[in-house]
Scaffold this active site. Structure first.
Site, short mmCIF file in Angstrom:
data_model
loop_
_atom_site.label_atom_id
_atom_site.label_comp_id
_atom_site.label_asym_id
_atom_site.label_seq_id
_atom_site.Cartn_x
_atom_site.Cartn_y
_atom_site.Cartn_z
N ILE A 51 66.02 -40.05 50.00
CA ILE A 51 66.20 -39.16 48.94
C ILE A 51 65.45 -39.63 47.85
O ILE A 51 64.33 -39.48 47.16
CB ILE A 51 67.59 -38.74 48.82
CG1 ILE A 51 68.16 -38.05 49.99
CG2 ILE A 51 67.24 -37.99 47.67
CD1 ILE A 51 69.52 -37.71 49.73
N GLN B 211 61.69 -40.21 48.55
CA GLN B 211 60.81 -38.99 48.47
C GLN B 211 60.61 -38.58 46.94
O GLN B 211 59.72 -38.17 46.68
CB GLN B 211 61.50 -37.89 49.31
CG GLN B 211 61.14 -36.28 49.04
CD GLN B 211 59.78 -36.30 49.48
OE1 GLN B 211 59.23 -37.11 50.47
NE2 GLN B 211 59.07 -35.29 49.03
N GLU B 212 61.67 -38.93 46.36
CA GLU B 212 61.67 -38.40 44.72
C GLU B 212 60.72 -39.40 44.09
O GLU B 212 60.01 -38.94 43.09
CB GLU B 212 63.13 -38.81 44.09
CG GLU B 212 64.12 -37.82 44.69
CD GLU B 212 64.07 -36.28 44.41
OE1 GLU B 212 63.06 -35.87 43.49
OE2 GLU B 212 64.74 -35.20 44.66
N SER B 213 60.71 -40.65 44.06
CA SER B 213 59.92 -41.55 43.16
C SER B 213 59.08 -42.62 43.82
O SER B 213 58.49 -43.22 43.11
CB SER B 213 60.89 -42.17 42.23
OG SER B 213 61.76 -42.86 42.85
N TYR C 151 59.94 -31.25 51.59
CA TYR C 151 60.95 -32.19 51.03
C TYR C 151 61.73 -32.67 52.13
O TYR C 151 61.82 -33.81 52.27
CB TYR C 151 61.68 -31.52 49.94
CG TYR C 151 62.59 -32.58 49.16
CD1 TYR C 151 62.07 -33.22 48.13
CD2 TYR C 151 64.02 -32.77 49.68
CE1 TYR C 151 63.24 -34.04 47.51
CE2 TYR C 151 64.75 -33.59 48.97
CZ TYR C 151 64.49 -34.03 47.95
OH TYR C 151 65.37 -34.88 47.22
#
Length: 227
Positions: free
Chosen positions: A61, A64-66, A191
């Site tokens: 996660i 994927q976010e940063s 996502y």
């Protein structure tokens, strides 16, 4: 099993996310596993342990976010490794969302809170994939997609069915009849599928490393015994 949908669910469970990935993304991820992950792995493990999840899922996660960049900033103003909004940061009682520790532990806790909203009757891994969609798009929009799924004869408890309806939330023909309105459903599908791919690669990578360590340990024992 093709007629009753079982085959489709099995194909999605093990292969459904793979077409969304590519060589460049995989190569970059493997490079970041070596260069960035070691700095934050212990924090991902702490965050995951606190909520009873696999640390590799929480790390996926975060990537994927940063891309595991604590200084990451999105055009919408979310920041940090787990890309928390100001409202989420305040809700979690945090004061510095670009601090890796606060971001990772807070993001893990927020994912757990979202997942608790997903009906407990839903079996894994569908419950996790639906929770990821809700983490990205909001629980209300996920529920809209699940209602659309049910209304069209699909199974609202199966990700393979819900992900076909999430993109409809960006079409006025459909979202004007939902409770929460417009949403970028296709972005949410992408996502979830990306997180699934990152998660798979992390599982493969850690298993491979453990196997190599066992080989080295065995080699050391055999070598020392010859002396």
């Amino acid at each position: 099993i093709k007629q009753d949908g079982t085959l489709g669910r099995l194909m999605d469970r093990y292969y459904g996310h793979l077409p969304e990935f590519n060589y460049v993304g995989t190569s970059s991820f493997l490079r970041h596993i070596r260069s960035r992950l070691p700095k934050y792995q212990e924090l991902f493990m702490q965050g995951a342990d606190a909520i009873g999840e696999d640390w590799r899922l929480v790390a996926a996660i975060g990537y994927q976010e940063s891309h595991w960049n604590p200084k990451a900033v999105s055009p919408t103003g979310v920041r940090g490794i787990m890309m928390l909004t100001r409202n989420t940061t305040a809700y979690l009682g945090l004061n510095n969302r670009i601090d890796p520790r606060q971001s990772i532990l807070g993001g893990a806790r927020y994912f757990s809170l979202v997942k608790r909203k997903v009906p407990a009757r839903i079996s894994e891994p569908d419950r996790t994939w639906l929770a990821l969609a809700a983490y990205n798009i909001g629980f209300g929009h996920l529920e809209d997609a699940r209602k659309l799924t049910e209304g069209q004869g699909g199974n609202p408890d199966k990700w393979v069915d819900v992900k076909q309806r999430l993109p409809l939330l960006s079409q006025s023909k459909w979202y004007r009849h939902t409770e929460h309105g417009y949403a970028r459903g296709q972005v949410s599908v992408q996502y979830v599928e990306n997180v699934r791919s990152y998660y798979d690669i992390l599982i493969w990578s850690t298993r491979r490393n453990h196997a190599l360590l066992r080989e080295l340990d065995s080699y050391d024992i055999e070598t020392s015994s010859t002396w």
